[in-house]
Design an enzyme around this catalytic site. Structure first.
Site, PDB file in Angstrom:
ATOM      1  CB  THR A 116      22.462  24.534  44.848  1.00 40.64           C
ATOM      2  OG1 THR A 116      21.965  24.484  43.622  1.00 40.64           O
ATOM      3  CG2 THR A 116      22.965  25.982  45.030  1.00 40.64           C
TER       4      THR A 116
ATOM      5  CG  ASP B  69      27.395  31.429  43.003  1.00 39.51           C
ATOM      6  OD1 ASP B  69      27.466  30.179  43.114  1.00 39.51           O
ATOM      7  OD2 ASP B  69      26.638  31.857  41.961  1.00 39.51           O
TER       8      ASP B  69
END
Length: 256
Positions: A32, A91
């Site tokens: 991530t 994100d």
């Protein structure tokens, strides 16, 4: 919603790589973080200089890590609320870097004040869209609605930026103005969706000045908390020594 429906097909393509990564010692959190750093670095390194085609290719490669980390986590049984939190936060960082890079480009060599405004609205409205959903779900509402969710916004921008970098005129500016309208519409749709759920539930308004369970501006005790002896949302009274019922947000599974 289109990008959300295409996600399972994209995951099938990535499954072999993800399964290999799951058998290795690579942490899904590391995947991530690498993806986020890659997206932000590519956007700031390419888009701010007007290198849109190559920048789009590099960003797209790192965006795929957003799908791989979930497969790795599920294969190892490492799904967690922390992973979901990290994923969502990453994100937001990636989106801010992409649209922020366009703001920098159009404020400099791109030389277009209207497009600076358009990119800035996209950045802010995108953050509001995500916040509205997160806040709604923390209060127990559903909020999986909207004309342009994150996947659609990202796909629209990257396709437009890539083709614009290949010489297709006006496509990126048109995409930005389209996203201004689409993202703003999504915010309105989500607010209306949550309001209708609240209205159907018949939830009565709180005391004047009260704005929900956060207690940021409620009346009664310090910081907006109810005064001792006042009824709590859970039905029981609050003792003088402190609340007897704790209110918690709704948990989110890791990267569904």
């Amino acid at each position: 919603m289109l990008a959300s429906k295409a996600r399972p097909q994209i995951q099938k393509v990535l499954d072999p790589v993800s399964q290999w990564a799951a058998r290795s010692s690579i942490s899904p959190d590391v995947v991530t973080i690498i993806g986020t750093v890659g997206v932000a670095g590519a956007a700031l390194g390419f888009f701010t200089r007007g290198v849109f085609f190559l920048g789009t290719i590099v960003i797209t490669l790192f965006v795929f890590s957003d799908l791989m980390d979930g497969v790795i986590a599920r294969a190892r049984g490492m799904s967690s609320k922390w992973g979901a939190f990290l994923d969502s936060t990453s994100d937001r960082v990636g989106d801010a870097a992409i649209f922020g890079s366009l703001v920098i480009w159009y404020a400099g060599d791109g030389d277009s004040t209207p497009l600076v405004v358009a990119a800035l609205i996209c950045l802010v409205a995108g953050s509001i869209t995500s916040y509205v959903k997160a806040r709604a779900e923390s209060l127990g509402f559903t909020c999986n609605v909207g004309f342009a969710e994150r996947g659609e916004r990202l796909l629209t921008l990257l396709v437009a930026a890539g083709l614009y970098g290949l010489g297709v005129p006006y496509l990126l500016p048109a995409a930005l103005w389209f996203l201004v309208g689409a993202t703003s519409l999504t915010v309105v749709q989500r607010v209306i969706h949550v309001y209708r759920q609240w209205d159907r539930a018949g939830d009565p308004p709180g005391p004047r000045g009260s704005r929900g369970p956060s207690g940021s501006s409620g009346s009664g005790g310090p910081g907006g908390s109810p005064a001792p002896g006042a009824p709590l949302p859970g039905g029981g009274p609050m003792s003088a020594g402190g609340p007897t019922v704790a209110m918690t947000g709704r948990g989110v599974p890791r990267r569904p």
